[in-house]
Design a protein around this motif. Structure first.
Motif, PDB file in Angstrom:
ATOM      1  N   ILE A 116      37.411  38.610  34.541  1.00 46.48           N
ATOM      2  CA  ILE A 116      36.178  39.088  33.896  1.00 46.48           C
ATOM      3  C   ILE A 116      35.707  38.046  32.880  1.00 46.48           C
ATOM      4  O   ILE A 116      34.529  37.685  32.832  1.00 46.48           O
ATOM      5  N   ALA A 117      36.663  37.573  32.075  1.00 48.61           N
ATOM      6  CA  ALA A 117      36.306  36.584  31.047  1.00 48.61           C
ATOM      7  C   ALA A 117      35.731  35.322  31.691  1.00 48.61           C
ATOM      8  O   ALA A 117      34.737  34.771  31.218  1.00 48.61           O
ATOM      9  N   ALA A 118      36.338  34.887  32.789  1.00 50.11           N
ATOM     10  CA  ALA A 118      35.860  33.674  33.469  1.00 50.11           C
ATOM     11  C   ALA A 118      34.472  33.897  34.058  1.00 50.11           C
ATOM     12  O   ALA A 118      33.600  33.029  33.986  1.00 50.11           O
ATOM     13  N   ARG A 119      34.275  35.075  34.627  1.00 51.04           N
ATOM     14  CA  ARG A 119      32.965  35.372  35.215  1.00 51.04           C
ATOM     15  C   ARG A 119      31.897  35.417  34.125  1.00 51.04           C
ATOM     16  O   ARG A 119      30.799  34.872  34.284  1.00 51.04           O
ATOM     17  N   GLY A 164      33.700  29.040  36.246  1.00 53.38           N
ATOM     18  CA  GLY A 164      34.231  28.706  37.559  1.00 53.38           C
ATOM     19  C   GLY A 164      35.737  28.829  37.699  1.00 53.38           C
ATOM     20  O   GLY A 164      36.289  28.547  38.768  1.00 53.38           O
ATOM     21  N   ALA A 165      36.421  29.270  36.656  1.00 51.74           N
ATOM     22  CA  ALA A 165      37.880  29.401  36.750  1.00 51.74           C
ATOM     23  C   ALA A 165      38.255  30.480  37.769  1.00 51.74           C
ATOM     24  O   ALA A 165      37.606  31.522  37.856  1.00 51.74           O
ATOM     25  N   ARG A 166      39.295  30.193  38.527  1.00 52.54           N
ATOM     26  CA  ARG A 166      39.789  31.157  39.508  1.00 52.54           C
ATOM     27  C   ARG A 166      41.185  31.615  39.088  1.00 52.54           C
ATOM     28  O   ARG A 166      41.931  30.867  38.469  1.00 52.54           O
ATOM     29  N   ILE A 167      41.508  32.848  39.465  1.00 55.11           N
ATOM     30  CA  ILE A 167      42.783  33.422  39.056  1.00 55.11           C
ATOM     31  C   ILE A 167      43.595  33.741  40.310  1.00 55.11           C
ATOM     32  O   ILE A 167      43.104  34.420  41.216  1.00 55.11           O
ATOM     33  N   PHE A 168      44.823  33.258  40.343  1.00 59.45           N
ATOM     34  CA  PHE A 168      45.733  33.554  41.444  1.00 59.45           C
ATOM     35  C   PHE A 168      46.927  34.343  40.902  1.00 59.45           C
ATOM     36  O   PHE A 168      47.553  33.917  39.928  1.00 59.45           O
ATOM     37  N   ASN A 199      36.575  36.133  42.000  1.00 56.12           N
ATOM     38  CA  ASN A 199      37.356  34.978  41.524  1.00 56.12           C
ATOM     39  C   ASN A 199      38.847  35.282  41.388  1.00 56.12           C
ATOM     40  O   ASN A 199      39.591  34.498  40.821  1.00 56.12           O
ATOM     41  N   VAL A 200      39.272  36.439  41.895  1.00 50.90           N
ATOM     42  CA  VAL A 200      40.702  36.771  41.881  1.00 50.90           C
ATOM     43  C   VAL A 200      41.255  36.707  43.296  1.00 50.90           C
ATOM     44  O   VAL A 200      40.661  37.258  44.229  1.00 50.90           O
ATOM     45  N   THR A 201      42.383  36.044  43.426  1.00 52.21           N
ATOM     46  CA  THR A 201      43.128  36.080  44.687  1.00 52.21           C
ATOM     47  C   THR A 201      44.530  36.569  44.391  1.00 52.21           C
ATOM     48  O   THR A 201      45.222  36.017  43.530  1.00 52.21           O
ATOM     49  N   MET A 202      44.924  37.630  45.080  1.00 53.70           N
ATOM     50  CA  MET A 202      46.292  38.096  44.961  1.00 53.70           C
ATOM     51  C   MET A 202      47.056  37.551  46.161  1.00 53.70           C
ATOM     52  O   MET A 202      46.575  37.614  47.290  1.00 53.70           O
ATOM     53  N   VAL A 203      48.220  37.004  45.890  1.00 55.07           N
ATOM     54  CA  VAL A 203      49.051  36.465  46.967  1.00 55.07           C
ATOM     55  C   VAL A 203      50.309  37.317  47.047  1.00 55.07           C
ATOM     56  O   VAL A 203      51.018  37.465  46.045  1.00 55.07           O
ATOM     57  N   VAL A 204      50.544  37.902  48.195  1.00 56.51           N
ATOM     58  CA  VAL A 204      51.760  38.695  48.352  1.00 56.51           C
ATOM     59  C   VAL A 204      52.783  37.862  49.118  1.00 56.51           C
ATOM     60  O   VAL A 204      52.541  37.465  50.259  1.00 56.51           O
TER      61      VAL A 204
END
Lengths: 304, 270
Positions: free
Chosen positions: B133-136, B141-145, B172-177
Motif C-alpha cells: 500500500i505504501a509503495a503504491r 514502483g517497489a514490488r513486494i515478494f 505489486n505483491v507476489t506471494m511465493v509458496v
C-alpha cells in the motif's frame, strides 16, 4: 473519548501525509471524515485483527505513521503475537486505539469485557500504554502521543464518558493529580477515575484526606511519582477496571516492592475470576468490588 | 521474455547457496535443512534475476522487498544474501555460535537485507500488504515478494491477508509458496490437506501460477509477471533438494547431518 481521539488523528492526517488509519470495522460514522479526505490512507480491513496489525506494521516499516482502531479484546489479545513481533519487535510507529476498556461494553457479556489487555501488552518491550480518564484528557494525550509516536496502545472507553476539568496539563509518562489530599494516595487509571473521586468524597466525610492520582500512562510508569508518594504517605492504593493481576496495581506493586521502606499498600481491581454477571458498567463495577462504596469501605477498614 | 535466462549462472549460485546451507547446519547442528534446500532456487532466482535493489543502499524506499515469511528457512536466506554480496561469507561461520548475528529464524536488521522478523507462520503476507500500500501510494514502483511455506498456509491470518490483497487490487505483491509438500511431522496433505491450492488462491481473487520451483526458466518469468491483480506463484519443490538421501523425507525438516552424511552431501553438491 472515541470522538476526541479520532478527531486528533484526523488533525494529524491534515498535517502529515504519512498518517494512515486502519479500522477493524469500528468506525460507526466517526471515521467518515478521515476516509473522505485522505483516500489511500484509510482502510477498513474488516474483522481481521491479525491482518490489520500486520498491515499496519508493513505500512510503518515503509515510513508511514499508522493508527489502528477496533474494540479492545479483539485488537489486543486476538492479534497479540502480531503486536509482539510485527509492531513491538520491529519498533515501528503504530498506535493501537482500543475502544471499550474495562467494562465499557458492560451488557455485551464476557467476550467484550476487556480486563486482561494491559497485563498482556505491558510485557512487550517498546510498548507505551495510555489510558485516558475522560474526553478532554484523551484529546490532550492523543495530541502528545502523536508527536512521540508508537508503538503505543491507547485504551479508551466506549464514548459518553463524563468529562471534568483537569487541574494539570496531561503529560505522557507523568501522573496527574486529579484531587489533592494529605493522608493517602489513591492511584487510578482510565474512566474509573470517577469512582476514585467518589471514594475520596466518601472518605473525606470520615476524616480521611485522599489524594487522587491519575496514572494515565501505565507504561512507562511514573516511578518518580510512586517513590515520592511512598516517602510521605501512610498508605497507597490502586484502582483499575482490569484484572487484579498484571495491570496498574501490579505495576505500582513492582515499583513499591523494591523500595527499602514503603507505606501500606493495597490494590483494587477485578478479582482473578470470570465476571459472569451482566448489567450496566456501574452494576459490574459494584458486583466485582471496584465500585466506590466497596473501595471506600475497604480502605477505611484497611487503615484501622 | 526479452532475453534468454542464463540457467548455468543461476545453477552455480544455487549450488553455492546449497553448499553454504549444508555447511552451516552441519556445523551448528541446528535448524531447518530440508526446507532451506527446497527454497534455495526460489531465493536464487529472486535475488539474482528479479529483485531490484542496491546492496549498498539497503534502505532505499524504491527497493523491492523480500519478506521471508517461512522464517525457518533462514539458512537459505543467509546463504543467498552472502552469495549476493550483502555481507561477507565468513559471517556464516558464526551461525549457531554464542553471540552470532544469525538466529535460526529471521530477525529484522540483524544483518543487511533482513527486512522483517519472521519465525512464526502467517505474519509475512500482511506485512507485505502494508508495504505494498505504501509503495503504491508513493508511486515508487517497489514490488513486494513474500516467500511462504505450504505448511504455513494453515495459519488463518494468511487468508485474511489474501482477502484484503485482492479487494484492494495490490498488483505489486507476489506471494511465493515453496510447496515442498511436507511439514514437521509428515506430508502436508496427510496433516491438513490444502489442495486444490491454485483454485483456492484464484477463488480469493489472486492470479495463481504453478511452476517447477527448481527450474529458473519457469521461476523468473513467473516472478516478473505484471498484471492488475496480486499474484501467487506456487513453486512445486522437493524438500531437501540436491542431497539425495534428504529428498522428500520429512524427517529432514529440521535434522542435522552427521560427519558421514555431511561428506556425502558436499560430494553431491560439488
Amino acid at each position: 473519548m472515541r470522538f476526541e481521539v479520532v478527531k486528533a488523528i484526523y488533525q494529524a492526517g491534515l498535517e502529515d501525509k504519512r498518517v494512515c488509519f486502519v479500522s477493524g470495522d469500528y468506525g460507526h460514522a466517526n471515521t467518515e471524515e478521515f476516509k473522505r479526505d485522505f483516500p489511500g490512507r484509510y482502510f477498513n480491513a474488516g474483522m481481521s485483527e491479525q491482518n490489520i496489525i500486520g498491515i499496519a506494521a508493513g505500512l510503518a516499516l515503509s515510513g508511514m505513521k499508522v493508527f489502528v482502531y477496533s474494540i479492545v479484546p479483539f485488537i489486543t489479545l486476538r492479534c497479540l503475537e502480531q503486536i509482539k513481533i510485527d509492531v513491538c519487535h520491529h519498533n515501528v510507529d503504530v498506535t493501537i486505539i482500543g475502544g471499550g476498556g474495562g467494562f465499557a461494553y458492560a451488557n455485551a457479556g464476557v467476550t467484550h469485557y476487556a480486563i486482561e489487555d494491559v497485563a498482556a501488552l505491558r510485557a512487550l518491550p517498546n510498548m507505551k500504554i495510555i489510558s485516558p480518564s475522560n474526553p478532554t484528557e484523551a484529546r490532550l494525550l492523543m495530541q502528545a502521543l502523536i508527536k512521540v509516536g508508537g508503538p503505543a496502545y491507547v485504551r479508551i472507553g466506549r464514548g459518553k464518558e463524563p468529562d471534568f476539568e483537569l487541574e494539570y496539563a496531561p503529560e505522557i509518562g507523568k501522573a496527574g493529580i486529579v484531587r489533592s489530599g494529605d493522608d493517602i494516595t489513591l492511584i487510578a487509571s482510565g474512566a474509573i477515575i470517577t469512582e476514585a473521586i467518589r471514594v475520596r468524597d466518601m472518605l473525606a466525610e470520615q476524616g480521611i484526606s485522599v489524594e487522587v492520582a491519575n496514572m494515565h500512562t501505565i507504561k512507562p510508569l511514573d516511578g518518580d511519582f510512586i517513590r515520592a508518594r511512598a516517602g510521605i504517605r501512610k498508605a497507597i492504593f490502586t484502582l483499575e477496571e482490569h484484572n487484579i493481576l498484571g495491570g496498574l496495581g501490579g505495576a505500582v506493586a513492582e515499583e513499591l516492592a523494591e523500595l527499602p521502606q514503603r507505606p501500606l499498600f493495597k490494590r483494587f481491581g477485578v478479582p482473578d475470576m470470570w465476571p459472569d454477571v451482566v448489567g450496566s458498567q456501574q452494576y459490574l463495577r459494584d458486583a466485582v468490588g471496584i465500585g466506590a462504596r466497596d473501595v471506600a469501605e475497604k480502605i477505611r477498614d484497611f487503615l484501622r | 521474455m526479452s532475453e534468454a535466462i542464463d540457467t548455468a549462472a543461476f545453477a552455480v549460485h544455487a549450488k553455492n547457496v546449497r553448499r553454504m546451507i549444508v555447511e552451516m547446519i552441519y556445523r551448528a547442528k541446528c535448524s531447518h535443512i530440508g526446507c532451506s534446500l527446497s527454497v534455495a532456487d526460489i531465493l536464487t532466482a529472486l535475488y539474482f534475476g528479479v529483485l531490484r535493489f542496491d546492496p549498498a543502499h539497503p534502505d532505499d524506499p524504491k527497493r523491492d522487498r523480500l519478506i521471508m515469511s517461512k522464517g525457518h528457512g533462514v539458512a537459505a536466506l543467509y546463504a543467498t544474501l552472502a552469495e549476493r554480496g550483502f555481507f561477507a561469507r565468513e559471517e556464516l561461520d558464526s551461525y549457531g555460535t554464542d553471540g552470532t548475528r544469525l538466529a535460526s529464524h529471521v530477525v529484522r536488521n540483524a544483518l543487511p537485507g533482513t527486512e522483517t522478523s519472521n519465525g512464526s507462520g502467517g505474519h509475512g503476507l500482511s506485512l507485505g500488504i502494508g508495504m505494498a500500500i505504501a509503495a503504491r501510494n508513493a508511486g515508487n514502483g517497489a514490488r513486494i515478494f513474500v516467500v511462504s511455506g505450504d505448511g504455513e498456509l494453515e495459519e488463518g491470518s494468511v487468508w485474511e491477508a489474501l482477502l484484503f490483497g485482492s479487494h484492494h487490487g495490490l498488483a505489486n505483491v507476489t506471494m511465493v509458496v515453496d510447496q515442498n509438500g511436507m511439514q514437521s511431522e509428515g506430508s502436508t496433505e496427510t496433516i491438513i490437506g490444502i489442495e486444490p491450492l491454485a483454485d483456492k488462491f484464484r477463488a480469493f481473487g489472486w492470479d495463481a501460477a504453478v511452476v517447477d520451483g527448481h527450474d529458473f526458466t519457469q521461476l523468473i518469468p513467473a516472478f516478473s509477471h505484471s498484471g492488475s491483480r496480486p499474484r501467487v506463484v506456487i513453486a512445486k519443490t522437493t524438500k531437501g533438494k540436491g542431497v539425495s538421501y534428504m529428498e522428500n523425507k520429512w524427517q529432514w525438516h529440521n535434522s542435522s547431518p552427521n560427519d558421514e552424511q555431511y561428506k556425502i552431501a558436499m560430494e553431491e553438491l560439488s
